[in-house]
Scaffold this active site. Structure first.
Site, mmCIF file in Angstrom:
data_model
loop_
_atom_site.group_PDB
_atom_site.id
_atom_site.type_symbol
_atom_site.label_atom_id
_atom_site.label_comp_id
_atom_site.label_asym_id
_atom_site.label_seq_id
_atom_site.Cartn_x
_atom_site.Cartn_y
_atom_site.Cartn_z
ATOM 1 N N LYS A 86 0.766 -1.121 0.020
ATOM 2 C CA LYS A 86 0.002 0.028 0.097
ATOM 3 C C LYS A 86 0.862 1.088 0.128
ATOM 4 O O LYS A 86 1.660 1.364 1.017
ATOM 5 C CB LYS A 86 -0.943 -0.014 1.090
ATOM 6 N N GLU A 145 9.226 15.956 15.635
ATOM 7 C CA GLU A 145 9.814 15.766 14.376
ATOM 8 C C GLU A 145 9.115 16.839 13.550
ATOM 9 O O GLU A 145 7.807 16.789 13.578
ATOM 10 C CB GLU A 145 9.492 14.443 13.866
ATOM 11 N N CYS A 159 13.640 10.544 7.407
ATOM 12 C CA CYS A 159 13.564 10.109 8.709
ATOM 13 C C CYS A 159 14.941 10.163 9.391
ATOM 14 O O CYS A 159 15.082 10.371 10.721
ATOM 15 C CB CYS A 159 12.975 8.818 9.048
ATOM 16 N N GLU A 211 9.310 1.462 11.327
ATOM 17 C CA GLU A 211 10.494 2.521 11.135
ATOM 18 C C GLU A 211 9.494 3.966 11.233
ATOM 19 O O GLU A 211 8.616 4.173 10.305
ATOM 20 C CB GLU A 211 11.127 2.517 9.728
HETATM 21 P P1 NAP Z 1 1.722 8.421 7.925
HETATM 22 O O1 NAP Z 1 0.085 8.747 8.195
HETATM 23 O O2 NAP Z 1 2.082 7.483 9.115
HETATM 24 O O3 NAP Z 1 1.877 7.667 6.691
HETATM 25 C C1 NAP Z 1 2.486 6.446 6.390
HETATM 26 C C2 NAP Z 1 1.879 5.444 5.667
HETATM 27 O O4 NAP Z 1 0.783 4.757 6.576
HETATM 28 C C3 NAP Z 1 1.224 5.887 4.478
HETATM 29 O O5 NAP Z 1 0.834 4.920 3.422
HETATM 30 C C4 NAP Z 1 -0.198 6.120 5.158
HETATM 31 O O6 NAP Z 1 -1.401 6.220 4.111
HETATM 32 C C5 NAP Z 1 -0.245 4.806 5.919
HETATM 33 N N1 NAP Z 1 -1.444 4.923 6.932
HETATM 34 C C6 NAP Z 1 -1.912 5.996 7.588
HETATM 35 N N2 NAP Z 1 -2.893 5.960 8.403
HETATM 36 C C7 NAP Z 1 -2.938 4.264 8.440
HETATM 37 C C8 NAP Z 1 -3.684 3.435 9.620
HETATM 38 N N3 NAP Z 1 -4.589 4.066 10.070
HETATM 39 N N4 NAP Z 1 -3.384 2.201 9.003
HETATM 40 C C9 NAP Z 1 -2.605 1.867 8.133
HETATM 41 N N5 NAP Z 1 -1.785 2.723 7.523
HETATM 42 C C10 NAP Z 1 -1.848 4.059 7.741
HETATM 43 O O7 NAP Z 1 2.588 9.548 7.822
HETATM 44 P P2 NAP Z 1 2.176 10.815 7.358
HETATM 45 O O8 NAP Z 1 0.643 11.545 7.812
HETATM 46 O O9 NAP Z 1 1.993 10.843 5.729
HETATM 47 O O10 NAP Z 1 3.166 12.062 7.674
HETATM 48 C C11 NAP Z 1 2.921 12.637 9.008
HETATM 49 C C12 NAP Z 1 4.580 12.750 9.583
HETATM 50 O O11 NAP Z 1 5.058 11.452 9.715
HETATM 51 C C13 NAP Z 1 5.409 13.319 9.032
HETATM 52 O O12 NAP Z 1 5.374 14.803 8.794
HETATM 53 C C14 NAP Z 1 6.710 12.795 9.429
HETATM 54 O O13 NAP Z 1 6.991 13.298 10.763
HETATM 55 C C15 NAP Z 1 6.164 11.267 9.752
HETATM 56 N N6 NAP Z 1 6.886 10.518 8.556
HETATM 57 C C16 NAP Z 1 8.032 9.817 8.922
HETATM 58 C C17 NAP Z 1 8.390 9.121 7.839
HETATM 59 C C18 NAP Z 1 9.780 8.397 8.046
HETATM 60 O O14 NAP Z 1 10.435 7.989 7.111
HETATM 61 N N7 NAP Z 1 10.049 7.990 9.188
HETATM 62 C C19 NAP Z 1 7.825 8.725 6.620
HETATM 63 C C20 NAP Z 1 6.623 9.745 6.585
HETATM 64 C C21 NAP Z 1 6.426 10.325 7.388
HETATM 65 P P3 NAP Z 1 -2.120 7.479 3.655
HETATM 66 O O15 NAP Z 1 -1.234 7.929 2.719
HETATM 67 O O16 NAP Z 1 -3.306 7.141 3.021
HETATM 68 O O17 NAP Z 1 -2.147 8.247 4.695
#
Ligand code: NAP
Ligand code: MG
Length: 487
Positions: free
Chosen positions: A175, A385, A284, A250
């Protein structure tokens, strides 16, 4: 009207059962729709999981060499398609074309290493206490895995997760993040075109909030590998625990770069600029805190500002640009709000701090490289972050203080130190609470033969890549054989 991209289930490109789609916007110009993707339903997700379950029976029994043949073909296509895939990544993520190519070359390296790891999947023979008895342990595939990918490395992260899963005999449902579904599709296409058997790799696009629970709780799924926010990672772990599923999470980071008074200041400043502003700070492992010894604060800050002034923010497709937009409106707003918090809590803005609205960039998510000084450990911008091009500088007086501040975070992903004193460097690497640590190198440096993962709220479960890449996707089996069958 643009044709909608499709899900990939059981070797077929299919539309969602719900008949709904979502648009993806170009972060360099939000008015531009760059793709339409399937808004998958729980039913679509179940279909993809069933396909992975069905395919597992055959795939898991193939020889590693037979599996490697398919992966090598996909890898060759990845090399061949680097330029076209780079354009897709830049168009939807915003990073520069050069950065997208680096992401693809990292994916190539990860894949090459993991294919070869599969060919030498480790087991262990031990002497038995019984005469003539053969005693050994080996690994076998776990089962279908859910791969939940982020938007910041939308191509390399699937490569790093899916290659060890497939080579060791598992099947996958990917996904991608909604913001970067095209990079996920490009990855899957490589395998489709390589002739991978139907169902071994499947993809559903759409909202994690809608289909995430199915991916995490469906009984066919045995492992969940996730990269993204700590908040979502924790929620996944709680739900996965009920089904005794294995998780590899991660998550976020607040990675420090310590600059001691004997550091090579030019090298430390270059590192800070690379690790804070490459990919617009959306790694990250980005450096988001520079902990600088008070005796070298002035020369370090001067050099940092000189180097930052050289950054050319622009559309990632423009080869002159060295930093692209941040990935989407939600990120833009969140980063600008964090900058306002930093100002309000008394940090001193040295440079940047604004959305760039110069002609040509006004419709995009462009933020100036931003540096705060006089940041103190309790501040929001020192703890949370930000995931954008924002660096906070903190003053330290000695190594103990550097370690205390570095460890005074809920995160524990990367941490770097610049010093010429080997004893101080080793004390830092011993005492730092981080999954990755670097001496005289920047916090984002990584090689495929070594594991990648964080501690505390940055990571959970067996780390990705390196020797542990395959470990996560396999079970141990211990075997005792008495060939004489004498009882
Ligand atoms: P996120 O919501 O954690 O998204 C990461 C992945 O998880 C996406 O594919 C997302 O899908 C999916 N996801 C979201 N809600 C989910 C759920 N309830 N169950 C299963 N999968 C789910 O991250 P974000 O909202 O895009 O970003 C928010 C913050 O996360 C960023 O500002 C950053 O601080 C952090 N982040 C960290 C990393 C890293 O490399 N460690 C990477 C991305 C973000 P959708 O696209 O549909 O939301
Ligand atoms: Mg989210």
């Amino acid at each position: 009207m643009i044709d909608a991209h499709r899900n990939y289930i059981s070797g077929e490109w299919v539309v969602s059962s719900g008949g709904e789609t979502y648009p993806e916007h170009n972060p360099a110009d939000l008015s531009e729709v760059i793709g339409i993707y399937q808004k998958s339903t729980v039913e679509d997700t179940r279909n993809a999981i069933s396909a992975a379950g069905d395919a597992f029976e055959h795939w898991s029994t193939l020889s590693v060499d037979a599996r490697a043949e398919y992966l090598k073909k996909a890898l060759a296509l990845m090399v061949e398609r680097t330029d076209s895939i780079a354009k897709v990544i830049t168009l939807e993520n915003g990073k520069t074309l050069a950065e997208s190519r680096v992401e693809i070359s990292a994916a190539i390296n990860e894949m090459e290493f993991q294919i070869h790891q599969g060919l030498r999947m480790p087991g262990q023979m031990m002497p038995s206490a019984q005469q003539g008895v053969l005693a050994y342990q080996h690994r076998y595939p776990l089962g279908p895995a859910a791969v939940i990918a982020p938007w910041n490395f939308p191509f390399n992260v699937p490569a790093r997760k899916i290659t060890p899963a497939l080579i060791s005999g598992n099947t996958c449902v990917l996904k991608p993040a909604q913001l970067t579904s095209g990079a996920g599709e490009e990855f899957v296409k490589l395998f489709h075109d390589a002739g991978l058997p139907a169902g071994v790799l499947n993809m559903v696009t759409g909202s994690g909030r809608v289909i995430g629970d199915e991916l995490v709780t469906n009984p066919i799924i045995k492992a969940i590998t996730f990269t993204g926010s700590t908040e979502v990672g924790k929620a996944i772990n709680i739900k996965a625990a009920a089904g005794l599923k294995r998780t590899q999470l991660e998550m976020g980071g607040k990675n420090p770069l310590v600059v001691m008074d004997d550091a090579d200041i030019d090298a430390a400043a270059k590192s800070a600029v690379i690790a804070a502003f490459a990919c617009a700070g959306q790694w990250c492992v980005s450096t988001s805190r520079a902990l600088v010894h008070k005796n070298v604060m002035k020369p370090f800050v001067n050099r940092l500002l000189e180097l930052t002034a050289e950054i050319k923010v622009g559309n990632g497709m423009d080869t002159q640009a060295t930093m692209g937009p941040v990935c989407g409106e939600a990120q833009l707003k969140n980063i600008l709000a964090c900058i306002e918090k930093g100002k309000a809590e008394g940090a001193k803005l040295l440079v940047g701090g604004n959305q760039l609205k110069t002609p040509g960039l006004e419709k995009g998510c462009f933020i100036e490289p931003t540096i705060f000084a006089d940041v103190t450990p309790e501040m929001f911008i020192a703890q949370e972050e930000i995931f954008g091009p924002v660096l906070g500088i903190m003053e330290i007086s000695d190594l103990d203080e550097a370690i205390e501040i570095s460890n005074g975070s809920k995160y524990g992903l990367g941490a770097s130190i610049y010093t010429k004193d080997i004893a101080r460097a080793m004390e830092f690497t011993d005492r730092i609470q981080a999954g990755l640590t670097h001496v005289n190198m920047h916090s984002a440096y990584k090689e495929p033969q070594l594991s990648f993962g964080g501690v505390k709220e940055s990571g959970h479960g067996t780390p990705e890549a390196g020797q542990t890449g395959i470990e996560f996707f396999t079970e141990h089996k211990t075997v005792y054989i008495n060939p004489g069958a004498k009882g």
